[in-house]
Design an enzyme around this catalytic site. Structure first.
Site, PDB file in Angstrom:
ATOM      1  N   TYR A 196      -7.593   2.200   7.273  1.00 49.32           N
ATOM      2  CA  TYR A 196      -8.550   2.443   6.196  1.00 49.32           C
ATOM      3  C   TYR A 196      -9.963   2.136   6.677  1.00 49.32           C
ATOM      4  O   TYR A 196     -10.617   1.209   6.209  1.00 49.32           O
ATOM      5  CB  TYR A 196      -8.185   1.617   4.950  1.00 49.32           C
ATOM      6  CG  TYR A 196      -6.966   2.161   4.232  1.00 49.32           C
ATOM      7  CD1 TYR A 196      -7.062   3.284   3.426  1.00 49.32           C
ATOM      8  CD2 TYR A 196      -5.717   1.569   4.398  1.00 49.32           C
ATOM      9  CE1 TYR A 196      -5.956   3.806   2.782  1.00 49.32           C
ATOM     10  CE2 TYR A 196      -4.596   2.085   3.757  1.00 49.32           C
ATOM     11  CZ  TYR A 196      -4.727   3.206   2.946  1.00 49.32           C
ATOM     12  OH  TYR A 196      -3.627   3.720   2.319  1.00 49.32           O
ATOM     13  N   GLU A 211       5.374  10.009   3.270  1.00 46.98           N
ATOM     14  CA  GLU A 211       4.954   8.669   2.852  1.00 46.98           C
ATOM     15  C   GLU A 211       4.020   8.742   1.640  1.00 46.98           C
ATOM     16  O   GLU A 211       3.033   9.476   1.651  1.00 46.98           O
ATOM     17  CB  GLU A 211       4.236   7.931   3.983  1.00 46.98           C
ATOM     18  CG  GLU A 211       3.906   6.481   3.603  1.00 46.98           C
ATOM     19  CD  GLU A 211       3.379   5.664   4.771  1.00 46.98           C
ATOM     20  OE1 GLU A 211       3.527   4.426   4.734  1.00 46.98           O
ATOM     21  OE2 GLU A 211       2.821   6.254   5.716  1.00 46.98           O
ATOM     22  N   ASP A 225       5.020   0.928   4.049  1.00 48.86           N
ATOM     23  CA  ASP A 225       5.123  -0.340   4.774  1.00 48.86           C
ATOM     24  C   ASP A 225       4.858  -1.476   3.805  1.00 48.86           C
ATOM     25  O   ASP A 225       4.765  -1.275   2.596  1.00 48.86           O
ATOM     26  CB  ASP A 225       4.154  -0.348   5.965  1.00 48.86           C
ATOM     27  CG  ASP A 225       2.732   0.003   5.539  1.00 48.86           C
ATOM     28  OD1 ASP A 225       2.377  -0.278   4.380  1.00 48.86           O
ATOM     29  OD2 ASP A 225       1.989   0.572   6.356  1.00 48.86           O
ATOM     30  N   ASP A 246       0.798  -1.220   0.000  1.00 47.01           N
ATOM     31  CA  ASP A 246       0.000   0.000   0.000  1.00 47.01           C
ATOM     32  C   ASP A 246       0.831   1.270   0.000  1.00 47.01           C
ATOM     33  O   ASP A 246       0.532   2.210  -0.730  1.00 47.01           O
ATOM     34  CB  ASP A 246      -0.931   0.011   1.220  1.00 47.01           C
ATOM     35  CG  ASP A 246      -1.738   1.288   1.302  1.00 47.01           C
ATOM     36  OD1 ASP A 246      -2.576   1.503   0.417  1.00 47.01           O
ATOM     37  OD2 ASP A 246      -1.507   2.070   2.238  1.00 47.01           O
TER      38      ASP A 246
END
Length: 617
Positions: free
Chosen positions: A320, A567, A163, A160
């Site tokens: 999420y 990120e 990570d 995703d």
């Protein structure tokens, strides 16, 4: 010998025959000339001498006779035609061709090439040799190996973000977005040489989604929602506690399954249905995608399974969390209708209960913001497309008109003069109210605005109303361009937030694979912390990654440990790709593919009756 006399009378000429006989002889010369026993001399004597002037006026071609004057004019006409028409063509053909080189790619195209490569860097599973990211290798080959109902486990898909977790909800949304862009702007992808690349990226995702449920069945009772986990605040080895390259993971990666998840399943159905349109040139695969989409949507609509997929599951909700599922119902039904032409899906998408439960007509500004959680503005624009181009009329017109009106209002909310959202001094709209990682929402809004402008331009509509005020569609293009330009470097930091684009971009990206060198060492779970905490730039460039972005004051900290700034995410890059392909002009003058999306849609009106049979007396 006997002289032939085919017409009667006497051949003898008497001196005293008189004028009458002489006249008769003149009248019979032509007839006499046909006698089989007269030679040419005799015939010429009988026919009389031919006038020289008469002879020169005509030319005998054997099969026909033509006047000399006509022949002369014909020859002159041919000569002039040759000089005027044929000769220039010969000259033009003979001149060496110097093709004008195509214009250099614009900034959006150059950024797009890189943005697509981020997906290559996020691939999990057994990578092809053509992956194009030398510091990435095979990884996650044991994912889902303990799952009994999936042959081969859950190998593949995409990580995703920075990570190594595979979140299926935003992954499916990312594939839906990529497919949508190919359907609308396939010609642009072809023109810039990225058509096959983007299709490969989509297929990598849809192949994996097909593994997350029993895609051979028509009815299912569970869907796999996630691979990997992260529990903040613990020292248990997992995808957040450990800082390792995906290729070096040794900790357990649990698979999370859900037995209720209309939001997840409907989004996955949208991903497969939209991709089936992209792959219509591969009928077998396209049908497989449609079948899987129908199965997922049936699971999503099961009245006994209408709880959010993230409810009660902290491993999901921390990252999420879904706030509703009626937007996914609309989104998935719209794509299934376009993929199949089955009017029952259109009936669902225009069912008044869907927008009511989704609060589509409540004029809530946040619901105009497209994200991995809120598909409402995208679903309404997708259904507005049908009204704009097909105008199906009754019984869909009332609801489609309302979707169209709300879509216009959504576009109005993006305009600065209406103050529905704050803006930074540097010119970025704050669609998430100044919270971290704003760029993914900015990119999505830029895409919707640019696409809606293209819809209007394709139908000759010059603009739309925001209350009593009328705005040109160019205003939306300008908004979209301003936000994408901000992302690409036109901001107070004078920094591109797309890694590898421009001369200044983040060098300390929060990304495990990019921050650890491929030096032959396999760093342990905590052994990689030194690379996480290092102040040195990443040894690898994760090209095309759009980072989280600046704060509400246009400030940015290029710090690896601060994921809010540095990120990247899969869903964020999908929105970036969508915005870039909609804005690039490198694909030529054509801006939109109006018809491909409707190729499975049947005629919306009764067929014309056959013509009457021909009248017979």
């Amino acid at each position: 010998m006997h002289a032939a006399n085919h017409w009667g009378g006497n051949f003898e000429i008497h001196a005293d025959s008189g004028a009458d006989e002489s006249r008769n002889m003149d009248l019979d010369r032509a007839a006499l000339a046909h006698s089989h026993h007269l030679d040419e001399t005799q015939q010429s004597w009988l026919l009389g001498p031919q006038s020289k002037t008469e002879k020169n006026k005509y030319i005998d071609f054997g099969c026909f006779v033509c006047s000399r004057k006509a022949v002369k004019w014909t020859l002159w006409t041919i000569a002039i035609a040759f000089l005027v028409i044929v000769l220039p063509i010969i000259i033009v053909k003979a001149i060496p061709k110097h093709h004008k080189p195509p214009p250099p790619p614009d900034n959006y195209t150059m950024a797009l090439h890189k943005a697509l490569m981020f997906f290559n860097a996020q691939k999990s599973g057994r990578l092809p040799k053509s992956n194009g990211v030398p510091w990435r290798g095979n990884s996650g080959l044991e994912d889902g190996s303990d799952v009994q109902d999936v042959k081969g486990g859950l190998v593949g898909g995409y990580y995703d973000a920075g990570d190594n977790i595979k979140f299926h909800y935003p992954m499916a949304f990312s594939m839906s977005m990529l497919s949508w862009t190919v359907i609308e702007y396939g010609h642009k992808y072809k023109a810039i040489g990225e058509y096959n690349h983007v299709r490969d990226l989509i297929k990598w995702g849809t192949d994996y989604i097909l593994r997350t449920f029993n895609s051979t069945a028509t009815t299912i009772d569970h869907v796999y929602a996630q691979v990997g986990r992260a529990q903040n605040g613990t020292s248990s080895p997992d995808d957040h506690y450990c800082w390792q390259r995906p290729e070096d993971m040794t900790y357990k990666r649990p698979v999370i399954s859900v037995t209720a998840g209309p939001d997840l399943a409907a989004e996955m159905a949208a991903a497969l249905a939209s991709a089936s349109i992209v792959f219509r040139d591969n009928p077998t695969y396209s049908k497989k995608l449609v079948k899987g989409a129908a199965t997922l949507y049936k699971f999503a609509r099961d009245s006994g399974k209408r709880n959010s997929y993230s409810r009660g599951n902290q491993d999901i909700a921390m990252f999420y969390n879904s706030t509703g599922y009626y937007d996914e119902y609309m989104w998935g039904a719209a794509w299934l209708y376009y993929a199949t032409g089955n009017s029952s899906y259109l009936a669902l998408a225009t069912n008044p209960g869907f927008p009511k439960n989704a609060k589509a007509f409540f004029s809530i500004p946040d619901l105009s913001v497209l994200s991995w959680d809120n598909k409402l503005p995208a679903a309404q624009l997708l259904l507005t497309r049908m009204r704009i181009f097909l105008n199906p009329g009754y019984p869909y017109e009332d609801m489609l008109r309302m979707y169209h009106n709300v879509t216009g209002l959504n576009m109005c909310s993006y305009l600065r003069q209406f103050n529905l959202f704050n803006w930074t001094r540097g010119g970025m709209i704050q669609l998430n109210h100044g919270r971290p990682q704003p760029l993914q929402y900015v990119a999505n809004a830029a895409f919707l605005a640019s696409l809606y402008a293209d819809y209007m331009n394709a139908t000759g509509v010059p603009g739309w109303f925001c209350g009593p005020r009328y705005f040109s569609s160019n205003v939306l293009r300008q908004f979209a361009a301003s936000q994408v330009n901000y992302i690409l470097g036109k901001n107070p930091q004078k920094m591109s937030y797309v890694v590898g684009y421009g001369s200044k971009y983040p060098k300390h990206v929060h990304h495990r694979g990019a921050s650890i060198p491929t030096d032959g060492n396999k760093y342990s779970c905590t052994g990689g912390w030194k690379w996480r905490d290092s102040r040195n730039p990443n040894p690898h460039t994760v090209a095309g990654a759009m980072v989280g972005g600046p704060d509400r004051f246009d400030g940015f900290k290029d710090v690896r440990k601060n994921y809010s700034y540095t990120e990247p995410t899969l869903a964020g890059n999908a929105g970036l790709v969508a915005a870039l392909i909609s804005l690039t002009s490198s694909g030529g003058s054509a801006t939109l593919d109006k018809n491909t999306i409707f190729s499975a849609v049947p005629p919306l009106y009764p067929m014309s009756p056959p013509p009457p049979p021909p009248w017979k007396p």
